[in-house]
Design an enzyme around this catalytic site. Structure first.
Site, PDB file in Angstrom:
ATOM      1  CD1 TRP A  66      -1.090   2.423   2.078  1.00  0.00           C
ATOM      2  CD2 TRP A  66      -2.878   1.690   0.950  1.00  0.00           C
ATOM      3  NE1 TRP A  66      -2.006   3.445   2.021  1.00  0.00           N
ATOM      4  CE2 TRP A  66      -3.112   3.022   1.340  1.00  0.00           C
ATOM      5  CE3 TRP A  66      -3.863   1.011   0.215  1.00  0.00           C
ATOM      6  CZ2 TRP A  66      -4.292   3.693   1.032  1.00  0.00           C
ATOM      7  CZ3 TRP A  66      -5.039   1.688  -0.085  1.00  0.00           C
ATOM      8  CH2 TRP A  66      -5.242   3.008   0.319  1.00  0.00           C
ATOM      9  CG  MET A  67       2.561   5.148  -2.017  1.00  0.00           C
ATOM     10  SD  MET A  67       3.441   5.358  -3.574  1.00  0.00           S
ATOM     11  CE  MET A  67       2.122   6.039  -4.561  1.00  0.00           C
ATOM     12  CG  ASN A  68      -1.901   7.011   2.137  1.00  0.00           C
ATOM     13  OD1 ASN A  68      -1.533   6.001   2.711  1.00  0.00           O
ATOM     14  ND2 ASN A  68      -2.143   8.123   2.797  1.00  0.00           N
ATOM     15  CG  ASP A  69      -1.300  11.417   2.040  1.00  0.00           C
ATOM     16  OD1 ASP A  69      -2.183  10.777   1.476  1.00  0.00           O
ATOM     17  OD2 ASP A  69      -1.483  12.055   3.090  1.00  0.00           O
ATOM     18  CD  GLN A 105       1.399   8.640   5.556  1.00  0.00           C
ATOM     19  OE1 GLN A 105       0.499   8.265   6.281  1.00  0.00           O
ATOM     20  NE2 GLN A 105       2.611   8.919   6.012  1.00  0.00           N
ATOM     21  CD1 TRP A 148      -8.446   9.892   1.703  1.00  0.00           C
ATOM     22  CD2 TRP A 148      -7.844   7.791   2.197  1.00  0.00           C
ATOM     23  NE1 TRP A 148      -7.200   9.941   2.287  1.00  0.00           N
ATOM     24  CE2 TRP A 148      -6.817   8.678   2.606  1.00  0.00           C
ATOM     25  CE3 TRP A 148      -7.659   6.429   2.396  1.00  0.00           C
ATOM     26  CZ2 TRP A 148      -5.636   8.229   3.209  1.00  0.00           C
ATOM     27  CZ3 TRP A 148      -6.490   5.985   2.998  1.00  0.00           C
ATOM     28  CH2 TRP A 148      -5.491   6.876   3.389  1.00  0.00           C
TER      29      TRP A 148
HETATM   30  C1  FRU Z   1      -4.340  12.292   3.674  1.00  0.00           C
HETATM   31  C2  FRU Z   1      -4.152  11.627   5.023  1.00  0.00           C
HETATM   32  C3  FRU Z   1      -3.359  12.516   5.959  1.00  0.00           C
HETATM   33  C4  FRU Z   1      -2.742  11.532   6.907  1.00  0.00           C
HETATM   34  C5  FRU Z   1      -2.473  10.349   6.019  1.00  0.00           C
HETATM   35  C6  FRU Z   1      -2.604   9.019   6.690  1.00  0.00           C
HETATM   36  O1  FRU Z   1      -4.606  11.393   2.640  1.00  0.00           O
HETATM   37  O2  FRU Z   1      -5.405  11.297   5.581  1.00  0.00           O
HETATM   38  O3  FRU Z   1      -4.106  13.517   6.600  1.00  0.00           O
HETATM   39  O4  FRU Z   1      -1.591  12.032   7.498  1.00  0.00           O
HETATM   40  O5  FRU Z   1      -3.388  10.431   4.934  1.00  0.00           O
HETATM   41  O6  FRU Z   1      -2.149   7.982   5.871  1.00  0.00           O
END
Ligand code: FRU
Length: 487
Positions: free
Chosen positions: A47-50, A66, A297
């Site tokens: 998984w990867m996000n921000d 992330q 999300w």
């Molecule tokens: C934004 C967020 C941030 C938080 C992070 C958690 O996408 O919700 O506010 O730090 O992702 O993964």
């Protein structure tokens, strides 16, 4: 250098364990994957996000993100890490931050980085054992191994009853360090400002800006930067009007003495569905470069079946236009991706004419065209990408010349199509410049030299490689069309 510091050892062990989990996941990746982008950044696996800690440090760009090393789903956050000399080719480095201390054991949330001499400082949100969000510091002198600061947690929420207090972005202005942190009160998002002379001890200045009630319930991932004659406050507001999450630029002027931001207007950073948590950095040429999470999300993520989730957008340069609006354009360095160029010159296309792009096939393509609105009688320009041979699958980009709006129709885009974003085109230019990048499971469109942008994910079959251009309701005049096959 060997150390006996228990905190350092705990963190090293947590990083090593997480890194081993990612390497194992990489070894288990399936040999074929229809969705993995060929030129957008993705984590090696899982998984990867921000984007986090995006910074230019000692001649290279660092990008953290992330990351959940143990699964393709979001979970206790770590910071993945990669470097690049040109923002086009990335090299993965070991995981930089893992939860290991009481102040961040629940996860290492988003944050930023600062290059100061030979040290790269990271500022992140630690999720404490009690779930409270606090701001923490880590630093590295080799750009690979990061040590958490003894002073952690460095910043506690001013109101201890507020649980949402995250995503520190740090920058320097006239020799003083500033930090913005996203938060909320009474259901409205706001940004808090802090100040420091030594980058470690932070003083609360006050509330820099807040939603007027229409700009979201919680402001995530704030960023502040000068852009031409004005200042920009960039945010990711949660639950804003129609779309749940969005990314906006608020332009105005930051008064560093008063700690206030006088805003004049706001605009979307991107009007697509899969664009969030953007972050910027300034490089040695003084360019302001932005990158965002190319996802959102609530998306369905068929790539999870292939061992990964989440990608970054292309890096974009941010500038103020003469009219005060913000433009974002793909970086010129992306031209290095081009392997074959076709110029079609002027195209006059009537409804029912054969497809002028019938000979092109690909899942990594760049197209740029200038539509002569005033000379065209057509009602719609249609561009279909990732089209199957029988036409049953394809992502249709439709420009309505009369309404001057653009719609991306994902109803036939393959697995889990998602909504169809639309964008009302700003300005009354006689031409529309459409600049697109297709990369397997993504479409990024820049309109009128970055005046607006639209980013979204698609999940077509591997064999859907066709491109079609059509006109309906009359004649379409295209001044010039360039197409590149990308590597
Ligand atoms: C934004 C967020 C941030 C938080 C992070 C958690 O996408 O919700 O506010 O730090 O992702 O993964």
């Amino acid at each position: 250098m060997a150390t006996s510091d228990p905190q350092v050892l705990r963190h090293q062990a947590a990083v090593a364990k997480a890194e081993a989990a990612v390497q194992l996941a990489v070894r288990n990746l399936p040999p074929r994957d229809p969705y993995r982008p060929s030129f957008h950044f993705t984590a090696p696996a899982q998984w990867m996000n921000d984007p986090n800690g995006f910074a230019y440090h000692q001649g290279v760009y660092h990008l953290f993100y992330q990351h959940h090393p143990y699964s393709t789903e979001w979970g206790p956050m770590h910071w993945g890490h990669a470097v690049s000399a040109d923002l086009v080719q990335w090299e993965h480095l070991p995981i930089a931050l893992a939860p290991s201390e009481p102040y961040d054991i629940g996860g290492i949330y988003s944050g930023s980085a600062v290059s100061l001499g030979d040290t790269l400082y990271l500022f992140y949100t630690g999720i404490q054992e009690d779930g409270r969000q606090v701001q923490c510091i880590a630093a590295s002198t080799d750009g690979i191994t990061f040590h958490k600061h003894k002073h952690n947690p460095a910043v506690l929420p001013p109101d201890l009853t507020v649980m949402d207090f995250r995503d520190p972005k740090v920058w320097n202005h006239n020799g003083t360090w500033y930090m913005v942190v996203g938060s909320t009160s009474n259901g409205s998002g706001h940004v808090l400002l802090y100040r420091s002379s030594d980058i470690v001890q932070w003083e609360f200045v006050g509330k820099l800006a807040e939603s007027d009630g229409t700009l979201g319930t919680m402001w995530e991932c704030p960023d502040v930067f000068p852009c031409g004659p004005q200042d920009v406050l960039m945010l990711s507001p949660m639950e804003m009007e129609d779309r749940s999450h969005r990314n906006i630029f608020i332009t105005g002027n930051l008064d560093y003495h008063q700690g206030t931001f006088a805003s004049s207007r706001w605009q979307d950073v991107d009007s697509g569905c899969d664009f969030y948590a953007a972050q910027t950095t300034e490089d040695d040429e003084g360019r302001r470069i932005l990158i965002a999470w190319m996802d959102h999300w609530h998306a369905k993520r068929p790539s999870q079946e292939y061992g990964w989730a989440g990608a970054m957008t292309l890096p974009r340069e941010v500038k103020t236009a003469p009219d005060g609006t913000i433009r974002t354009t793909p970086l010129p360095a992306l031209a290095a991706l081009r392997v074959k160029h076709y110029t079609l010159g002027k195209i006059i296309l009537n409804a029912g004419d054969p497809n002028p792009l019938a000979e092109f096939r690909g899942d990594a393509i760049e197209i740029r065209m200038t539509v002569k609105k005033a000379e065209s009688s057509a009602s719609t320009l249609g561009l279909i990408v990732r089209q199957s041979a029988d036409g049953a699958q394809g992502t249709a980009i439709r420009y309505d010349l009369r309404e001057n709006n653009l719609e991306i129709d994902r109803s036939k885009s393959g697995f889990s199509p998602g909504p169809n974003p639309t964008c009302q085109i700003k300005g009354d230019d006689d031409t529309l410049v459409l600049h697109l990048f297709i990369d397997r499971s993504s479409v990024e469109i820049f309109l009128n030299e970055g005046r607006q942008a639209m980013t979204l994910r698609i999940h077509p079959d591997e064999e859907s490689l066709g491109v079609e251009l059509f006109s309906s309701g009359g004649t379409l005049v295209i001044d010039q069309l360039d197409l590149w096959l990308l590597r």
